[in-house]
Design a protein around this motif. Structure first.
Motif: not given
Length: 301
Positions: A41-56, A236-244
């Motif tokens: 579940a936590p990694l699925r949540e991280f994947a959601t963060q990746v999608q949320t902050h990389n909508r292109d 935090q996970p959101v920091h990694y998603a944004l940096q990606l």
């Protein structure tokens, strides 16, 4: 939620290929194949963060291995050290390794791969130490195994003349002997991000010794703070998603993948109970973060 808790108990052995856990409609966006070390579940949540902050991008999830070559997307993104062999061996136009140990990534020497490290730079932990002490003089112990961290310390410590480092190589077989001896001689134990030293087998002995001698423990991660270290810089996970997203924008603009880097955004984690026991109940995470940012800006680190 801290990303380090998401990659515990990684599956070993042969890679397991699963169908995508979700796949967006083919609407012409570049496709990110996000490879997770385990399905939880936590990694699925991280994947959601990746999608949320990389909508292109169209983000597809796989476990432990990418899809067959004919079905592969445009960008390969892996999470954790356990997938470094995977990312090094795949032929994608763009590749990014997230939440990987700095030394493990450098050892792999994967050309053309960008990365965001799981560990914080020692300069940030030093700045945190200085902020907690309000620039008062202090003796700090820095046990290490890999001389790489000794080199990093030597570069950063010159900006903190009030901190007197006591540096010593630890034994890979019995690291706590050196650490517990140093704890008795200093005011602060600055933990390097070396799991060979700081792990589930050593944490109890190190923290009990620090309590006994009233020695502050700084770092190496949020898990240690939860267990009883005083404080650490964390991302935090959101920091990694944004940096990606920043990495992919840079690659699009320049035509080249940016070099591996530490997480650019960070927070400060404090163990309130430990802070009170050390007479530091006044510590404020946001204020410490601001002091760290100011300190690093002034020193050019």
């Amino acid at each position: 939620m801290n990303l380090s808790r998401w990659v515990r108990g990684l599956i070993t052995g042969s890679a397991m290929l699963l169908a995508p856990l979700f796949c967006l409609a083919d609407d012409g966006r570049p496709v990110i194949d996000l490879i997770l070390p385990v399905d939880n579940a936590p990694l699925r949540e991280f994947a959601t963060q990746v999608q949320t902050h990389n909508r292109d991008y169209d983000v597809r999830q796989f476990i432990q291995a990418p899809p067959p070559q004919a079905e592969q997307g445009d960008i390969l993104v892996t999470v954790s050290d356990s997938l470094l062999e995977v990312i090094a061996g795949e032929d994608y136009p763009q590749k990014v390794a997230l939440y990987v140990s700095e030394t493990a990534f450098l050892d792999h020497k994967a050309p053309g791969v960008s990365a965001v490290y799981s560990n914080q730079p020692l300069r940030r932990q030093l700045a945190l130490t200085s902020a907690i002490l309000d620039q008062r003089p202090a003796r700090i112990a820095v046990p290490y195994l890999n001389p790489y961290f000794l080199e990093n310390l030597a570069t950063a410590i010159t900006h903190y003349p009030h901190l007197s480092p006591k540096v010593e190589a630890a034994s890979a077989d019995r690291p706590t002997e050196v650490i517990n001896r140093l704890i008795q001689q200093v005011d602060v134990l600055l933990a390097t991000p070396e799991i060979e030293i700081y792990n589930a087998d050593t944490i109890r002995s190190i923290l009990l010794s620090s309590y006994r001698h009233r020695t502050m423990v700084i770092g190496p991660n949020e898990g240690f703070v939860t267990a009883g270290a005083l404080a650490s810089v964390v991302s935090q996970p959101v920091h990694y998603a944004l940096q990606l997203n920043t990495i992919l924008k840079t690659a699009k603009e320049t035509g080249a993948m940016p070099p591996a880097d530490y997480p650019r955004e960070f927070d400060v984690a404090i163990n309130g109970s430990v802070a009170r026991s050390l007479g530091l109940s006044h510590l404020n995470a946001e204020l410490l973060k601001k002091r760290i940012q100011d300190s690093l800006s002034r020193s050019g680190l």
